[in-house]
Design an enzyme around this catalytic site. Structure first.
Site, mmCIF file in Angstrom:
data_model
loop_
_atom_site.group_PDB
_atom_site.id
_atom_site.type_symbol
_atom_site.label_atom_id
_atom_site.label_comp_id
_atom_site.label_asym_id
_atom_site.label_seq_id
_atom_site.Cartn_x
_atom_site.Cartn_y
_atom_site.Cartn_z
ATOM 1 N N GLU A 78 0.834 -1.210 0.000
ATOM 2 C CA GLU A 78 0.000 0.000 0.000
ATOM 3 C C GLU A 78 0.860 1.248 0.000
ATOM 4 O O GLU A 78 1.936 1.271 0.578
ATOM 5 C CB GLU A 78 -0.823 0.049 1.288
ATOM 6 N N CYS A 137 2.944 8.429 1.832
ATOM 7 C CA CYS A 137 3.304 7.468 2.867
ATOM 8 C C CYS A 137 3.764 6.203 2.145
ATOM 9 O O CYS A 137 3.010 5.601 1.382
ATOM 10 C CB CYS A 137 2.062 7.228 3.722
ATOM 11 N N CYS A 153 5.606 -7.268 7.981
ATOM 12 C CA CYS A 153 6.554 -6.693 8.948
ATOM 13 C C CYS A 153 6.849 -7.745 10.010
ATOM 14 O O CYS A 153 5.945 -8.461 10.449
ATOM 15 C CB CYS A 153 5.964 -5.447 9.596
ATOM 16 N N CYS A 212 3.836 -5.773 16.135
ATOM 17 C CA CYS A 212 3.137 -4.982 17.168
ATOM 18 C C CYS A 212 1.688 -5.477 17.260
ATOM 19 O O CYS A 212 1.055 -5.756 16.233
ATOM 20 C CB CYS A 212 3.169 -3.498 16.827
ATOM 21 N N CYS A 227 -1.195 -3.569 15.320
ATOM 22 C CA CYS A 227 -0.980 -3.193 13.915
ATOM 23 C C CYS A 227 -1.417 -4.314 12.982
ATOM 24 O O CYS A 227 -1.029 -5.466 13.140
ATOM 25 C CB CYS A 227 0.492 -2.875 13.703
ATOM 26 N N GLY A 239 5.695 -2.087 7.065
ATOM 27 C CA GLY A 239 7.075 -2.510 7.266
ATOM 28 C C GLY A 239 7.852 -1.620 8.222
ATOM 29 O O GLY A 239 7.449 -0.500 8.527
ATOM 30 N N ASN A 262 -6.645 3.535 15.277
ATOM 31 C CA ASN A 262 -7.542 3.331 14.156
ATOM 32 C C ASN A 262 -8.051 1.891 14.228
ATOM 33 O O ASN A 262 -7.287 0.953 14.009
ATOM 34 C CB ASN A 262 -6.697 3.547 12.884
ATOM 35 N N CYS A 270 -3.475 0.735 8.676
ATOM 36 C CA CYS A 270 -2.336 0.282 7.881
ATOM 37 C C CYS A 270 -2.371 -1.229 7.626
ATOM 38 O O CYS A 270 -2.508 -2.014 8.541
ATOM 39 C CB CYS A 270 -1.101 0.704 8.680
HETATM 40 N N1 SAH Z 1 7.120 0.320 11.270
HETATM 41 C C1 SAH Z 1 7.298 1.697 11.501
HETATM 42 C C2 SAH Z 1 6.646 2.559 10.436
HETATM 43 C C3 SAH Z 1 5.338 2.111 9.891
HETATM 44 S S1 SAH Z 1 3.959 2.173 10.969
HETATM 45 C C4 SAH Z 1 6.790 2.075 12.875
HETATM 46 O O1 SAH Z 1 6.165 1.259 13.518
HETATM 47 O O2 SAH Z 1 7.083 3.192 13.301
HETATM 48 C C5 SAH Z 1 3.634 3.927 11.039
HETATM 49 C C6 SAH Z 1 2.841 4.345 12.253
HETATM 50 O O3 SAH Z 1 1.500 3.830 12.179
HETATM 51 C C7 SAH Z 1 3.441 3.844 13.558
HETATM 52 O O4 SAH Z 1 3.592 4.868 14.502
HETATM 53 C C8 SAH Z 1 2.422 2.824 13.988
HETATM 54 O O5 SAH Z 1 2.457 2.647 15.358
HETATM 55 C C9 SAH Z 1 1.131 3.411 13.471
HETATM 56 N N2 SAH Z 1 0.013 2.446 13.433
HETATM 57 C C10 SAH Z 1 0.043 1.129 13.185
HETATM 58 N N3 SAH Z 1 -1.189 0.584 13.315
HETATM 59 C C11 SAH Z 1 -2.026 1.592 13.646
HETATM 60 C C12 SAH Z 1 -3.423 1.673 13.936
HETATM 61 N N4 SAH Z 1 -4.204 0.611 13.894
HETATM 62 N N5 SAH Z 1 -3.930 2.892 14.251
HETATM 63 C C13 SAH Z 1 -3.143 3.987 14.267
HETATM 64 N N6 SAH Z 1 -1.820 3.972 14.025
HETATM 65 C C14 SAH Z 1 -1.256 2.783 13.724
HETATM 66 FE FE1 SF4 Z 2 4.883 -2.433 14.351
HETATM 67 FE FE2 SF4 Z 2 5.331 -0.592 12.426
HETATM 68 FE FE3 SF4 Z 2 5.668 -3.211 11.925
HETATM 69 FE FE4 SF4 Z 2 3.217 -2.294 12.278
HETATM 70 S S1 SF4 Z 2 4.610 -1.739 10.637
HETATM 71 S S2 SF4 Z 2 4.117 -4.181 13.176
HETATM 72 S S3 SF4 Z 2 3.571 -0.677 13.793
HETATM 73 S S4 SF4 Z 2 6.835 -1.979 13.387
#
Ligand code: SAH
Ligand code: SF4
Length: 362
Positions: free
Chosen positions: A91, A104, A111, A115, A118, A164, A294, A337
């Protein structure tokens, strides 16, 4: 299969041309046609020799990822699903705001950080994106804008906040960033690019070997127990180790680190969380960006109440911190995301059901 042209930085291409008996000045000519003029019709490349065109034809591919789906939200955010040469999909999102248009960008398919909040994290890592696939996202959308919006429309800013963990794919993201910054290629300013990381400490320690762009850290809690619940990486690199590494990041004068703080209802949005944040972060060196969670189907967490989000921001502002709320964009076309990719794969034929990818932290 020929190597992709977009894997090369300007210096790499000069070296490649010299190795193959061409002048290094040819790199400037080809970069100009592709990146500056965005002209892919090699028959019109008037200052490029026939011999070099033949060499390019045999050895380098100029293919870009293909747009397989796009949608526009009421707030003007546009989301795109791109198909890569091996059929994987990623995406990318365009977010308009006043005087800028931010893209973005994704850095991996899936990834490995996993987390818990996510959607991408639930997929595991399928593979890293190549340098060409990272710059290709920008170039593909630049062309799309020219064709579908206006010939003068430009993407002004880049955030590595798509799918990622960009620092897990350090070398390819570094090379792509060099091309984003290079005046011979895209020529974006250093302040226009932001890399967001979950806190991969060994790679944060290598940032002195990375172009000096803005860095954002996904903090999400200043309390180790809560952060570990949200992000298993915190078990390997807790807040103490993370901040030891952050303090060594080479920052240009007056630059600050951005801390992203995902607000989740009842989990990390109380007074105790504010106290912990204030103990951890230095007012002058930090900016805090609150992201209301989100929700997506099946997510364990809930988005915070609007009043709580405002209260959280005001408390931090009153204590002297620069704190803003990131508005959730494009809600009406997709949720969080990684969700678009999953929804798409469910309905598409070329995507086979596959096992989860590599997971780094459990
Ligand atoms: N992997 C990197 C960058 C991509 S994620 C990171 O984790 O920083 C970019 C941002 O989107 C991160 O701050 C992440 O915590 C946030 N994010 C992921 N899932 C989300 C969700 N469901 N709602 C809001 N933000 C989210
Ligand atoms: Fe965590 Fe960022 Fe990877 Fe999602 S994309 S699992 S927020 S490190």
């Amino acid at each position: 299969m020929p190597n992709s042209f977009y894997n090369y930085t300007f210096i790499d291409l000069q070296a490649y041309f010299v190795e193959n008996g061409f002048s290094k000045f040819c790199a400037k000519q080809v970069f100009d046609w592709v990146y500056k003029k965005q002209n892919f019709d090699q028959s019109s490349w008037s200052n490029v020799s026939k011999k070099l065109k033949e060499f390019l034809f045999l050895n380098l591919s100029f293919d870009l990822p293909e747009i397989v789906w796009s949608g526009e939200s009421r707030d003007g955010t546009r989301k795109f699903l791109l198909k890569l040469s091996d059929g994987e999909t990623i995406e990318t999102v365009l977010i308009p705001a006043r005087d800028r248009l931010t893209q973005c960008i994704s850095s991996q398919v899936g990834c490995a950080i996993g987390c818990n909040f996510c959607h991408t994290g639930t997929q595991g890592l399928k593979r890293h994106l190549t340098t060409a696939e990272i710059t290709g996202q920008y170039l593909r959308l630049s062309l799309w804008l020219k064709e579908n919006v206006h010939v003068e429309e430009r993407i002004t800013n880049i955030v590595y906040m798509g799918q990622g963990e960009p620092l897990h794919n350090f070398q390819n993201v570094k090379k792509a960033t060099e091309n984003f910054l290079d005046d011979c290629a895209f020529g974006l300013g250093q302040r226009r690019i932001t890399l967001s990381t979950s806190g991969l400490v060994p790679k944060i320690e290598m940032l002195d070997d990375f172009p000096p762009i803005n860095i954002a850290i996904s903090l999400h809690s200043a309390r180790n127990d809560i952060r570990t619940e949200l992000m298993p990486i915190n078990k390997a690199y807790d807040l103490e180790r993370l901040f030891r590494a952050i303090k060594k990041i080479p920052l240009k004068a007056h630059r600050r680190i951005t801390y992203e703080y995902l607000l989740i209802d009842g989990l990390n949005d109380g007074p105790i969380d504010i106290e912990a944040l204030c103990r951890l972060l230095n007012r002058k060196e930090s900016k805090i960006n609150l992201i209301p969670f989100n929700e997506y189907p099946g997510s364990d967490y809930k988005k915070p109440k609007k009043e709580t989000t405002l209260w959280f921001m005001n408390e931090l502002n009153q204590r002297g911190y620069t704190c803003t709320i990131r508005q959730t964009k494009g809600d009406d076309i997709l949720a969080a995301c990684g969700q678009l990719k999953t929804e798409y794969e469910k309905i598409n034929l070329w995507s086979e059901e596959s096992d989860k990818g590599e997971v780094l932290f459990k």
